[in-house]
Design a protein around this motif. Sequence first.
Motif, PDB file in Angstrom:
ATOM      1  N   HIS A 181     -14.008   2.792 -35.468  1.00  0.00           N
ATOM      2  CA  HIS A 181     -13.535   4.347 -35.518  1.00  0.00           C
ATOM      3  C   HIS A 181     -14.065   5.409 -34.422  1.00  0.00           C
ATOM      4  CE1 HIS A 181     -11.732   7.752 -37.464  1.00  0.00           C
ATOM      5  NE2 HIS A 181     -12.799   8.371 -37.549  1.00  0.00           N
ATOM      6  N   GLN A 182     -15.333   5.208 -34.056  1.00  0.00           N
ATOM      7  CA  GLN A 182     -15.756   5.969 -32.957  1.00  0.00           C
ATOM      8  C   GLN A 182     -15.266   5.488 -31.799  1.00  0.00           C
ATOM      9  OE1 GLN A 182     -17.440   8.634 -33.355  1.00  0.00           O
ATOM     10  NE2 GLN A 182     -17.631   8.023 -35.586  1.00  0.00           N
ATOM     11  N   LEU A 183     -14.734   4.464 -31.393  1.00  0.00           N
ATOM     12  CA  LEU A 183     -14.057   3.632 -30.101  1.00  0.00           C
ATOM     13  C   LEU A 183     -12.692   4.242 -30.233  1.00  0.00           C
ATOM     14  CD1 LEU A 183     -15.803   0.311 -29.739  1.00  0.00           C
ATOM     15  CD2 LEU A 183     -15.939   2.116 -28.313  1.00  0.00           C
ATOM     16  N   TYR A 184     -12.076   4.175 -31.418  1.00  0.00           N
ATOM     17  CA  TYR A 184     -10.606   4.675 -31.812  1.00  0.00           C
ATOM     18  C   TYR A 184     -10.726   6.158 -31.268  1.00  0.00           C
ATOM     19  CZ  TYR A 184      -6.308   5.361 -34.163  1.00  0.00           C
ATOM     20  OH  TYR A 184      -4.853   5.941 -34.371  1.00  0.00           O
ATOM     21  N   LEU A 185     -11.614   7.023 -31.877  1.00  0.00           N
ATOM     22  CA  LEU A 185     -11.592   8.381 -31.435  1.00  0.00           C
ATOM     23  C   LEU A 185     -11.678   8.694 -29.941  1.00  0.00           C
ATOM     24  CD1 LEU A 185     -13.466   9.771 -34.466  1.00  0.00           C
ATOM     25  CD2 LEU A 185     -11.188   9.680 -34.114  1.00  0.00           C
ATOM     26  N   LEU A 186     -12.259   7.895 -29.164  1.00  0.00           N
ATOM     27  CA  LEU A 186     -12.622   7.831 -27.842  1.00  0.00           C
ATOM     28  C   LEU A 186     -11.650   7.450 -26.894  1.00  0.00           C
ATOM     29  CD1 LEU A 186     -16.659   7.194 -28.196  1.00  0.00           C
ATOM     30  CD2 LEU A 186     -15.820   9.265 -27.476  1.00  0.00           C
ATOM     31  N   GLY A 187     -10.456   6.866 -27.495  1.00  0.00           N
ATOM     32  CA  GLY A 187      -9.545   6.545 -26.563  1.00  0.00           C
ATOM     33  C   GLY A 187      -9.328   5.149 -26.110  1.00  0.00           C
ATOM     34  N   VAL A 188     -10.128   4.068 -27.236  1.00  0.00           N
ATOM     35  CA  VAL A 188     -10.072   2.889 -26.600  1.00  0.00           C
ATOM     36  C   VAL A 188      -9.641   2.251 -27.982  1.00  0.00           C
ATOM     37  CG1 VAL A 188     -11.339   2.447 -24.468  1.00  0.00           C
ATOM     38  CG2 VAL A 188     -12.514   2.683 -26.573  1.00  0.00           C
ATOM     39  N   PRO A 189      -8.283   2.385 -28.454  1.00  0.00           N
ATOM     40  CA  PRO A 189      -7.832   1.721 -29.672  1.00  0.00           C
ATOM     41  C   PRO A 189      -7.809   0.015 -29.584  1.00  0.00           C
ATOM     42  CG  PRO A 189      -6.117   2.574 -28.430  1.00  0.00           C
ATOM     43  CD  PRO A 189      -7.223   3.054 -27.814  1.00  0.00           C
ATOM     44  N   LEU A 190      -7.666  -0.603 -28.902  1.00  0.00           N
ATOM     45  CA  LEU A 190      -7.381  -1.989 -28.700  1.00  0.00           C
ATOM     46  C   LEU A 190      -8.799  -2.552 -28.925  1.00  0.00           C
ATOM     47  CD1 LEU A 190      -6.017  -4.615 -28.374  1.00  0.00           C
ATOM     48  CD2 LEU A 190      -6.274  -4.411 -25.960  1.00  0.00           C
ATOM     49  N   LEU A 191      -9.789  -2.129 -28.410  1.00  0.00           N
ATOM     50  CA  LEU A 191     -11.211  -2.438 -28.651  1.00  0.00           C
ATOM     51  C   LEU A 191     -11.772  -2.355 -30.191  1.00  0.00           C
ATOM     52  CD1 LEU A 191     -13.630  -1.651 -25.753  1.00  0.00           C
ATOM     53  CD2 LEU A 191     -13.183  -3.971 -26.612  1.00  0.00           C
ATOM     54  N   ALA A 192     -11.171  -1.082 -30.638  1.00  0.00           N
ATOM     55  CA  ALA A 192     -11.522  -0.702 -31.951  1.00  0.00           C
ATOM     56  C   ALA A 192     -10.741  -1.743 -32.955  1.00  0.00           C
ATOM     57  CB  ALA A 192     -11.182   0.574 -32.385  1.00  0.00           C
ATOM     58  N   GLY A 228      -8.212   3.609 -37.377  1.00  0.00           N
ATOM     59  CA  GLY A 228      -8.096   5.159 -37.237  1.00  0.00           C
ATOM     60  C   GLY A 228      -8.313   5.965 -38.610  1.00  0.00           C
ATOM     61  N   ALA A 229      -8.372   4.737 -39.579  1.00  0.00           N
ATOM     62  CA  ALA A 229      -8.710   5.544 -40.987  1.00  0.00           C
ATOM     63  C   ALA A 229      -9.820   6.555 -40.907  1.00  0.00           C
ATOM     64  CB  ALA A 229      -8.777   4.601 -41.981  1.00  0.00           C
ATOM     65  N   LYS A 230      -9.832   7.739 -41.805  1.00  0.00           N
ATOM     66  CA  LYS A 230     -10.977   8.475 -41.709  1.00  0.00           C
ATOM     67  C   LYS A 230     -11.815   8.421 -42.980  1.00  0.00           C
ATOM     68  CE  LYS A 230      -8.758  12.280 -38.728  1.00  0.00           C
ATOM     69  NZ  LYS A 230      -8.053  13.280 -38.800  1.00  0.00           N
ATOM     70  N   THR A 232     -12.201  -8.328 -51.473  1.00  0.00           N
ATOM     71  CA  THR A 232     -11.281  -9.435 -50.946  1.00  0.00           C
ATOM     72  C   THR A 232     -10.068  -8.468 -51.346  1.00  0.00           C
ATOM     73  OG1 THR A 232     -12.695 -11.028 -51.198  1.00  0.00           O
ATOM     74  CG2 THR A 232     -10.304 -11.335 -50.958  1.00  0.00           C
ATOM     75  N   GLY A 233      -9.193  -8.609 -49.983  1.00  0.00           N
ATOM     76  CA  GLY A 233      -7.742  -7.985 -49.995  1.00  0.00           C
ATOM     77  C   GLY A 233      -7.426  -6.642 -50.130  1.00  0.00           C
ATOM     78  N   VAL A 234      -8.676  -5.828 -49.883  1.00  0.00           N
ATOM     79  CA  VAL A 234      -8.498  -4.343 -49.687  1.00  0.00           C
ATOM     80  C   VAL A 234      -7.910  -3.853 -48.302  1.00  0.00           C
ATOM     81  CG1 VAL A 234      -9.743  -2.277 -48.871  1.00  0.00           C
ATOM     82  CG2 VAL A 234     -10.390  -3.579 -51.101  1.00  0.00           C
ATOM     83  N   VAL A 235      -6.704  -3.201 -48.341  1.00  0.00           N
ATOM     84  CA  VAL A 235      -6.013  -2.678 -47.170  1.00  0.00           C
ATOM     85  C   VAL A 235      -6.149  -1.224 -47.077  1.00  0.00           C
ATOM     86  CG1 VAL A 235      -3.870  -2.595 -46.031  1.00  0.00           C
ATOM     87  CG2 VAL A 235      -4.551  -4.895 -47.140  1.00  0.00           C
ATOM     88  N   ILE A 236      -6.603  -0.586 -45.996  1.00  0.00           N
ATOM     89  CA  ILE A 236      -6.601   0.807 -45.462  1.00  0.00           C
ATOM     90  C   ILE A 236      -5.887   1.200 -44.477  1.00  0.00           C
ATOM     91  CG2 ILE A 236      -7.928   2.570 -45.418  1.00  0.00           C
ATOM     92  CD1 ILE A 236     -10.349   1.381 -46.945  1.00  0.00           C
ATOM     93  N   GLY A 237      -4.767   1.960 -44.268  1.00  0.00           N
ATOM     94  CA  GLY A 237      -4.107   2.128 -43.246  1.00  0.00           C
ATOM     95  C   GLY A 237      -4.628   2.985 -42.396  1.00  0.00           C
ATOM     96  N   GLU A 238      -3.970   3.315 -41.344  1.00  0.00           N
ATOM     97  CA  GLU A 238      -4.372   3.861 -40.031  1.00  0.00           C
ATOM     98  C   GLU A 238      -4.420   5.485 -40.398  1.00  0.00           C
ATOM     99  OE1 GLU A 238      -2.812   4.635 -35.477  1.00  0.00           O
ATOM    100  OE2 GLU A 238      -1.427   4.008 -36.872  1.00  0.00           O
ATOM    101  N   THR A 239      -3.497   6.181 -40.853  1.00  0.00           N
ATOM    102  CA  THR A 239      -3.487   7.448 -41.232  1.00  0.00           C
ATOM    103  C   THR A 239      -4.257   8.102 -42.500  1.00  0.00           C
ATOM    104  OG1 THR A 239      -1.503   7.674 -42.050  1.00  0.00           O
ATOM    105  CG2 THR A 239      -1.873   7.550 -39.752  1.00  0.00           C
ATOM    106  N   ALA A 240      -4.793   6.943 -43.249  1.00  0.00           N
ATOM    107  CA  ALA A 240      -5.520   7.266 -44.552  1.00  0.00           C
ATOM    108  C   ALA A 240      -6.681   8.118 -44.305  1.00  0.00           C
ATOM    109  CB  ALA A 240      -6.026   6.106 -45.179  1.00  0.00           C
TER     110      ALA A 240
END
Length: 317
Positions: free
Chosen positions: A174-185, A203-205, A216-224
């Motif tokens: 999440h920190q890397l996502y916030l810093l602008g490298v979403p592919l690494l994240a 991206g989830a907060k 097992t099987g938990v899914v949390i989306g990007e804007t959650a």
Amino acid sequence: MKPRDEEDGSGGIAGSDWNLDRIVAELRVSRAGSQAGDKHEQAAPLPSRKAVARIIDGLFAALFPTHFVLPDLTDEGIDYFVGQTLDATLRSLVNQVRLELQFASRQPDQSSGDQAQQATRITREFAARLPEVRALLENDILAAYQGDPAAKSVEEVRVCYPGIWAITHHRLAHQLYLLGVPLLARIIAELAHSATGIDIHPGAKIGASFFIDHGTGVVIGETAIIGRRVRLYQAVTLGAKSFPVGGDGTLIKGIPRHPIVEDDVVIYAGATILGRVTIGRGSTIGGNVWLTRSVPPGSNITQAQVRSEEFDKGAGI
């Protein structure tokens, strides 16, 4: 006559056995077609999944040295180990950040020096956030220990629980996502997904003291958005209800489309919550509930209640 699977004199398999000339030519045509709309992909190397996995191993060792690496060292020895490990790990990370910046850049005239400086800045900021990340993880571990009667010790939770493994990856990603490298994240998130079956978009907060039990099987989306002291069980989905399409026929990306879960919510196994709905503070969502509406604070939603609303009263049909 030699067998068809026998190696030829050069040590390789005889190409004539497989009609390799035709296959190689067709693969070349396929590559050209898939890259036709995005020529920069042909020259720009991607970050390495293997290198990122080694970086994560280094970060785990630096964050929890006495639990994963060095149980018997003195404080001074641990500090030395953490410093050396972080230095090597961050040097590797800066290279992977630079690769993502090069891949993502649409400006061919941008100098590699500029990208190197940006990669160093991103990595330095990421490193500065590691103490905060570790503090959050300690709260997550304690929440898991307090929330699971089967847990015999905090250390058992730290080293064994897949939910802790997944949230540790997520908090770093999440920190890397916030810093602008979403592919690494995303690579980090998928490493955890592969190991645990828990799929958390970087991206989830997610607030402090978060606990996924079993997982097992938990899914949390990007804007959650998930508040503090939230507990999920296996096979819970916090997903999107629909995907708006723009005038050109492509999906509109980046809009809020996943649930908001407020503080002190418990969501039991198999529950599916879809869309930008809000689960009010202190609510309990029962197992196998399918929910596409907001619920007020303190709600207790069961499968029977939802079925009654949708079918007996006609709501949502």
